[in-house]
Scaffold this active site. Structure first.
Site, PDB file in Angstrom:
ATOM      1  N   HIS A 650       0.653  -1.456   0.266  1.00  0.00           N
ATOM      2  CA  HIS A 650       0.123  -0.191  -0.194  1.00  0.00           C
ATOM      3  C   HIS A 650       0.948   0.932  -0.046  1.00  0.00           C
ATOM      4  O   HIS A 650       1.693   1.531   0.952  1.00  0.00           O
ATOM      5  CB  HIS A 650      -0.912  -0.127   1.190  1.00  0.00           C
ATOM      6  CG  HIS A 650      -2.019   1.106   1.369  1.00  0.00           C
ATOM      7  ND1 HIS A 650      -1.546   2.173   1.766  1.00  0.00           N
ATOM      8  CD2 HIS A 650      -3.500   0.859   1.279  1.00  0.00           C
ATOM      9  CE1 HIS A 650      -2.519   2.944   2.135  1.00  0.00           C
ATOM     10  NE2 HIS A 650      -3.766   2.217   1.443  1.00  0.00           N
ATOM     11  N   PHE A 651       1.284   1.761  -1.438  1.00  0.00           N
ATOM     12  CA  PHE A 651       1.116   1.478  -2.340  1.00  0.00           C
ATOM     13  C   PHE A 651       2.639   1.139  -2.831  1.00  0.00           C
ATOM     14  O   PHE A 651       3.402   1.907  -2.196  1.00  0.00           O
ATOM     15  CB  PHE A 651       0.180   2.522  -3.370  1.00  0.00           C
ATOM     16  CG  PHE A 651      -0.789   2.135  -2.357  1.00  0.00           C
ATOM     17  CD1 PHE A 651      -2.281   2.721  -2.223  1.00  0.00           C
ATOM     18  CD2 PHE A 651      -1.034   3.577  -1.928  1.00  0.00           C
ATOM     19  CE1 PHE A 651      -3.436   2.613  -1.885  1.00  0.00           C
ATOM     20  CE2 PHE A 651      -1.622   4.751  -1.072  1.00  0.00           C
ATOM     21  CZ  PHE A 651      -3.358   3.762  -1.231  1.00  0.00           C
TER      22      PHE A 651
END
Length: 759
Positions: A650-651
Site C-alpha cells: 500500500h502502495f
C-alpha cells in the site's frame, strides 16, 4: 545478410544473459550477433597451443556506435538480425577486416538495437596490445586541483564493498549493501537490482570514491575472478576457454549500475530497471584474447556526468583489464534507470491459490502470477477492454494502460499515479459494472466491484485474527478500494501534470452485520456524488454500500482527494493544544507488552490478533478514572518498521500505512481495555465483533505514516461502556499520532463482545 536467433530457457537453445527483470540485456543482443558473425572471419588456430602462453591470433572487435532502441523481450523469444556489410578488406598478415552495420528486431517487429561501423578481424596478440590503451592508474593530484570535494562534502564516503554486500544489492536488498541511508527501500516491492547467481558478473567493489576521477564526479573499481565452468566462458578458435564479449560488456553495465546506485543519496525508484540510455550510443573497443580462467577481470568506471531528471542517469568512460592489460574500452557509456512495472515480469508466473495463510509474509512475486487464470464471473468493459482480475492487478503493479485501457497509454511513463493496494491487501477480484464516461469526472458515475471471498479456514486475515472473523480493516478496505478505482477511472489522469497521489480523507460507516464464514461473494457499489477542484487538488465524495451474498453488510459516506506529492510535505496534521500535547507525554507506570497477549486465546477467554495483524506493540499508559466520561484514558505505541508488509502492499511507488490499519490499531486498543477490565466475565465462549454493528463511527485523516517515520502513538478516551441485547460493548474516541504530529481522529469507535455461537 539476415539471420534469426532463438533464445529459450530450455536447452539446446543458447544460454542468454538476462537482467534482473528477466529481459535480454543490450550486451547480450550485441553478443549474439557477433558470435554469429565470427565464422566469417576464419581466424586460424595456433599450431602448438600447449607450448604458448598466448594464442598467436585472436578476434578483435570495435563497434563505432551501439544504440539500444527500446524495451527488450525475455525468453523464450526469437531475434531477427539484419547485417549490412560495409567493407571486407585484406590485411597484410593475411587476415581480413570485416566492417558492417547491424540491426536487431524482435519477432514482433520491435526495433531493439542498432550497431554502426562494427569492425572485426583476426590479429596477433602483440599487435592488439598496441591498439588499446593501458589501464588507468590511481587518481592523481590533478583530481584534487580540479575541485574534488572534501570527505565531509561527499554524499557517501570512499569505501570498498564486499562480495556479500554486492550480492545483497543484486538480490534486491540495497539497505544491506549501502547501509542505513537506504533503510526505507525495505518498503519497496522490487528495488532496482542486478542479475543474481551465475548472471552476476561483479564479485567485489575494490574502490568507490563519489568525488573521484578526472571529473571529480565519481570513480569505481570492481573485480570478477574468472573460474572454469562458469557461464561467461566459451571456447575460442584455439579451443582455449575465454570470456565472451557479451560477458565483458554486461560486466561493464553491471558495474555502472552499481556506481549509479552508490552515488544516489536516496533509494532508487521502486520497480524500475537499469538499461542503456536509448538516446546515447556506446563506443566499444574490445578483444577477447586475454580473460581466461584463473584471471581476474577488473572494471574501472570514471564518471563524466550524473543527472537525476527525468530519470537517474550516469555517463562514464570505462576501461576493463585482465592482469593489468586492457581488454575492453568503452567511451561515453550512458546507463540510466528506466521506468518498468513488476507485473510485466511477474504475470507469466503461475496463478497462486487465493487466500493462503502465508500471503501476508510472502514475496510479492509469489502473489502476482496470472498464468492459468480463468475469470469465474463476467467483468465490465469499456470499448472492449475488460476490467477483470488481470486489469485489477495492474492497478496495483502494472502499466496504467493495462489497468484502465489504451486511453491511459500516455501515462505509461515516469509519473507516479494513483494505485490500488496490492496482494495481500487487494480486496477486488473484478469490476462487475461501471457507469459514466472514462475521464469524465462527473457526479453520478458509479462502479460495482466484486471480491471472491477465500476459504475462511485458510485466508490470512481470519487465521491471524483473535477470532475467525473478517477484521474491520479488511471490510473497510473492500468498501474503499472501489472508490479509489472509480476515482482514477473518472479522473482524466493523462491531462493532469506531474505526479498525482490519491488519499482517503474522512468518512462515516455503519456496519449492519459481519461477513459470514459461509459467504462467497462480497459486492461493493460506490457512487461518485460530488467533485470539486481547488488549485491542483481534486476532492471527490462517494456513497457506498456493501453486501455479501445479497445480505446488507455496511453503508458509508467517504471523501477522497487527489494531491501533488508536495502537498504531503506541508501537512501539519490535526490541531493539538499545549494541554493535549502535555497529556500525550504524561508519565505512567502502566506498561503492557501486547505481543505477549497476541495469539489464540485460551478457552473461555479473549485475546488480540497475532502479528503481523497486531497493529500495536505496547500499552504505555492507562489512567482508569480519566477522560471526559471518567471511564479511562489509554496510550499505546508501535515502532515504525519500513520493512512491514503493509508498506509493500500500500502502495507501489507510494508506500504509506493504510488508514484502515490505523483504525484497526484503535479497535485493538479498545479490545485490550475490555479484556483488562473483565467486561466479559461470566460470558461463555466470548468473541469480539470486528466492530460494533448497528453503530455509526467516523474517521478523519490529515496526515500519513510513511517508512521514514519512527513512532506511532494511539491515545484513547473511553466514552461509554455497557451491555445491550447482544452483549457487553464499549465506545471510545481516539487519535493517532506519528512522531509528535496528530494525524488521525476516530469518533464513536465501538467494540462488542458476543457469545461465540451468536450469529
Amino acid at each position: 545478410m539476415k539471420f534469426s536467433v532463438t533464445v529459450d530457457p530450455q536447452p539446446p537453445a543458447p544460454r542468454a544473459a538476462l537482467d534482473a527483470t528477466g529481459r535480454l540485456t543490450s550486451a547480450e543482443l550485441l553478443s549474439l550477433a557477433l558470435e554469429a558473425m565470427t565464422p566469417l572471419l576464419d581466424c586460424p588456430a595456433p599450431e602448438n597451443t600447449e607450448q604458448r602462453d598466448e594464442p598467436p591470433t585472436t578476434l578483435w572487435w570495435r563497434a563505432g556506435a551501439v544504440l539500444c532502441r527500446g524495451e527488450h523481450p525475455g525468453p523464450p523469444t526469437t531475434l531477427d538480425y539484419d547485417i549490412t556489410l560495409r567493407e571486407d578488406e585484406p590485411h597484410p598478415d593475411g587476415t581480413c577486416l570485416l566492417r558492417f552495420d547491424l540491426q536487431c528486431h524482435s519477432s514482433t517487429g520491435r526495433h531493439l538495437l542498432t550497431a554502426r561501423d562494427v569492425q572485426a578481424r583476426c590479429a596477433s596478440g602483440p599487435e592488439l596490445a598496441s591498439t588499446l590503451p593501458a589501464a588507468r592508474g590511481t587518481d592523481s593530484a590533478a583530481d584534487v586541483v580540479r575541485g574534488r570535494p572534501t570527505d565531509g562534502e561527499r554524499p557517501v564516503p570512499c569505501r570498498a564493498f564486499t562480495a556479500a554486500e554486492v550480492r545483497a544489492f543484486a538480490e534486491g536488498r540495497p539497505w544491506d549493501c549501502f547501509g542505513p541511508r537506504l533503510r526505507t527501500a525495505r518498503a519497496q516491492v522490487r528495488p532496482p537490482s542486478l542479475p543474481r547467481h551465475d548472471e552476476l558478473y561483479l564479485r567485489t567493489v575494490t574502490h568507490f570514491d563519489p568525488a573521484g576521477g578526472r571529473h571529480a564526479a565519481g570513480r569505481l573499481r570492481a573485480a570478477y575472478p574468472l573460474r572454469a565452468g562458469r557461464a561467461p566462458l566459451s571456447e575460442g578458435g584455439n579451443s582455449t576457454p575465454h570470456a565472451t564479449l557479451g560477458f565483458l560488456v554486461e560486466g561493464v553495465s553491471q558495474a555502472m549500475a552499481f556506481c549509479l546506485a552508490a552515488l544516489s543519496p536516496d533509494p532508487l525508484r521502486d520497480g524500475w530497471r537499469f538499461d542503456w540510455a536509448h538516446d546515447h550510443a556506446w563506443r566499444l573497443d574490445a578483444t577477447d584474447w586475454l580473460p581466461t580462467p584463473g584471471q581476474s577481470v577488473e572494471y574501472d568506471i570514471e564518471v563524466t556526468a550524473l543527472s537525476a531528471n527525468p530519470v537517474p542517469r550516469l555517463t562514464a568512460d570505462v576501461v576493463c583489464t585482465a592482469d593489468g592489460r586492457t581488454v575492453l574500452r568503452v567511451e561515453s557509456a550512458a546507463l540510466c534507470l528506466t521506468p518498468d512495472y513488476p507485473l510485466t515480469q511477474w504475470r507469466q508466473l503461475a496463478r497462486p491459490p487465493a487466500g493462503q495463510r502465508d500471503e501476508v509474509t510472502a514475496d510479492p512475486a509469489a502473489l502476482a502470477g496470472l498464468a492459468g487464470h480463468v475469470e469465474p464471473r463476467p467483468a465490465a468493459d469499456t470499448d472492449g477492454f475488460r476490467y477483470d482480475y488481470p486489469a485489477v492487478l495492474a492497478t496495483a503493479w502494472g502499466r496504467p494502460s493495462d489497468a484502465y485501457g489504451p486511453a491511459y497509454a500516455d501515462v505509461d511513463d515516469t509519473r507516479r499515479l494513483p494505485r490500488l493496494p496490492s496482494p495481500p491487501f487487494l480486496f477486488i477480484s473484478r469490476i462487475a459494472a461501471v457507469e459514466g464516461p472514462q475521464g469524465g469526472m462527473r457526479a453520478g458515475s458509479a462502479v460495482t466491484a466484486e471480491y471472491d471471498l477465500p476459504d475462511p479456514d485458510a485466508v490470512w486475515y481470519r487465521t491471524l485474527n483473535s477470532t475467525p472473523s473478517m477484521p474491520f480493516s479488511v471490510l473497510l478496505e473492500a468498501a474503499l478500494q472501489p472508490c479509489g478505482w472509480l476515482a482514477a477511472y473518472a479522473c482524466d489522469l493523462p491531462a493532469m501534470p506531474g505526479d498525482v497521489l490519491l488519499r482517503n480523507l474522512d468518512g462515516t460507516i455503519t456496519v449492519a452485520e459481519e461477513v459470514s464464514r459461509d459467504a462467497r461473494l462480497l459486492r461493493t457499489e460506490a457512487e461518485l456524488t460530488s467533485v470539486s477542484r481547488t488549485g491542483d487538488m481534486v476532492i471527490q465524495t462517494f456513497d457506498v454500500r456493501c453486501t455479501a451474498d445479497g445480505r446488507h453488510i455496511a453503508s458509508l459516506q467517504t471523501v477522497f482527494g487527489y494531491f501533488p506529492p508536495i502537498a504531503f510535505t506541508r501537512q501539519n496534521g490535526l490541531p493539538a493544544s499545549t494541554e493535549e500535547r502535555a497529556a500525550l507525554a504524561a508519565p505512567c507506570d502502566h506498561h503492557v507488552d501486547l505481543t505477549e497477549r497476541a495469539g489464540p486465546p485460551r478457552a473461555g477467554t479473549l485475546g488480540l490478533p497475532r502479528p503481523p495483524l497486531l497493529m500495536l506493540d505496547r500499552v504505555t499508559g492507562y489512567w482508569p478514572g480519566a477522560g471526559k466520561a471518567g471511564l479511562g484514558r489509554l496510550r499505546a505505541e508501535k515502532r515504525v518498521d519500513p520493512g512491514e508488509w503493509f508498506f509493500r502492499a500500500h502502495f507501489f511507488q507510494d508506500p504509506v500505512q493504510p488508514g484502515s490499519l490505523g483504525l484497526e490499531a484503535i479497535i485493538q486498543l479498545l479490545q485490550f481495555w475490555m479484556i483488562d477490565n473483565e467486561l466479559t466475565a461470566g460470558l461463555p465462549h466470548p468473541r469480539f465483533e470486528p466492530v460494533r454493528t448497528g453503530h455509526a463511527m467516523t474517521w478523519k485523516y490529515r496526515g500519513q505514516v510513511v517508512p521514514d517515520d519512527a513512532l506511532i502513538t494511539v491515545e484513547m478516551d473511553i466514552t461509554r461502556a455497557g451491555v445491550d441485547e447482544k452483549g457487553p460493548f464499549a465506545t471510545a474516541d481516539a487519535w493517532l499520532w506519528v512522531d509528535g504530529r496528530r494525524i488521525y481522529q476516530a469518533r464513536d469507535v465501538g467494540v462488542r463482545v458476543l457469545h461465540a455461537m451468536h450469529s
